[in-house]
Design a protein around this motif. Structure first.
Motif, PDB file in Angstrom:
ATOM      1  N   PHE A 184     -16.882  -2.825 -32.580  1.00 21.04           N
ATOM      2  CA  PHE A 184     -17.260  -4.224 -32.363  1.00 21.04           C
ATOM      3  C   PHE A 184     -18.581  -4.258 -31.616  1.00 21.04           C
ATOM      4  N   ALA A 185     -19.549  -4.922 -32.161  1.00 17.52           N
ATOM      5  CA  ALA A 185     -20.879  -5.107 -31.561  1.00 17.52           C
ATOM      6  C   ALA A 185     -21.668  -3.799 -31.512  1.00 17.52           C
ATOM      7  N   VAL A 186     -21.268  -2.849 -30.672  1.00 17.33           N
ATOM      8  CA  VAL A 186     -21.961  -1.563 -30.545  1.00 17.33           C
ATOM      9  C   VAL A 186     -21.156  -0.507 -31.306  1.00 17.33           C
ATOM     10  N   PRO A 187     -21.772   0.247 -32.205  1.00 17.62           N
ATOM     11  CA  PRO A 187     -21.033   1.218 -33.025  1.00 17.62           C
ATOM     12  C   PRO A 187     -20.627   2.485 -32.270  1.00 17.62           C
ATOM     13  N   VAL A 188     -19.885   2.322 -31.173  1.00 20.29           N
ATOM     14  CA  VAL A 188     -19.436   3.440 -30.348  1.00 20.29           C
ATOM     15  C   VAL A 188     -17.990   3.194 -29.932  1.00 20.29           C
ATOM     16  N   ARG A 189     -17.159   4.235 -29.968  1.00 18.99           N
ATOM     17  CA  ARG A 189     -15.776   4.144 -29.496  1.00 18.99           C
ATOM     18  C   ARG A 189     -15.618   5.105 -28.330  1.00 18.99           C
ATOM     19  N   LEU A 190     -15.346   4.599 -27.134  1.00 24.98           N
ATOM     20  CA  LEU A 190     -15.149   5.430 -25.953  1.00 24.98           C
ATOM     21  C   LEU A 190     -13.693   5.360 -25.507  1.00 24.98           C
ATOM     22  N   LEU A 191     -13.054   6.510 -25.386  1.00 22.24           N
ATOM     23  CA  LEU A 191     -11.662   6.606 -24.914  1.00 22.24           C
ATOM     24  C   LEU A 191     -10.706   5.752 -25.744  1.00 22.24           C
ATOM     25  N   CYS A 192     -10.984   5.618 -27.034  1.00 25.94           N
ATOM     26  CA  CYS A 192     -10.139   4.806 -27.919  1.00 25.94           C
ATOM     27  C   CYS A 192     -10.084   5.484 -29.285  1.00 25.94           C
ATOM     28  N   ARG A 193      -9.022   6.254 -29.512  1.00 28.63           N
ATOM     29  CA  ARG A 193      -8.885   6.947 -30.784  1.00 28.63           C
ATOM     30  C   ARG A 193      -8.611   5.945 -31.906  1.00 28.63           C
ATOM     31  N   PRO A 194      -9.206   6.145 -33.086  1.00 28.88           N
ATOM     32  CA  PRO A 194      -8.922   5.273 -34.225  1.00 28.88           C
ATOM     33  C   PRO A 194      -7.436   5.336 -34.584  1.00 28.88           C
ATOM     34  N   GLU A 195      -6.883   4.252 -35.056  1.00 29.64           N
ATOM     35  CA  GLU A 195      -5.455   4.199 -35.365  1.00 29.64           C
ATOM     36  C   GLU A 195      -5.217   3.354 -36.605  1.00 29.64           C
TER      37      GLU A 195
END
Length: 51
Positions: free
Chosen positions: A34-45
């Motif tokens: 969302f907004a910024v294309p980065v996932r920190l400490l949140c594994r895809p599910e």
């Protein structure tokens, strides 16, 4: 810890199983961003719900 930033209007429903006025609600962290294309400490599910 929970979400650092969530979309407007999401309030506390960032991830998990909730009892809402309209019934049971399940929110997963998804597979995108969302907004910024980065996932920190949140594994895809991807969630599979079987009835």
């Amino acid at each position: 810890m929970g979400a650092l930033k969530v979309p407007y209007g999401v309030e506390k429903y960032d991830k998990g199983l909730y009892s809402a006025k309209a019934g049971t609600l399940y929110v997963n962290p998804g597979i995108g961003t969302f907004a910024v294309p980065v996932r920190l400490l949140c594994r895809p599910e991807i969630t599979i719900i079987e009835f």
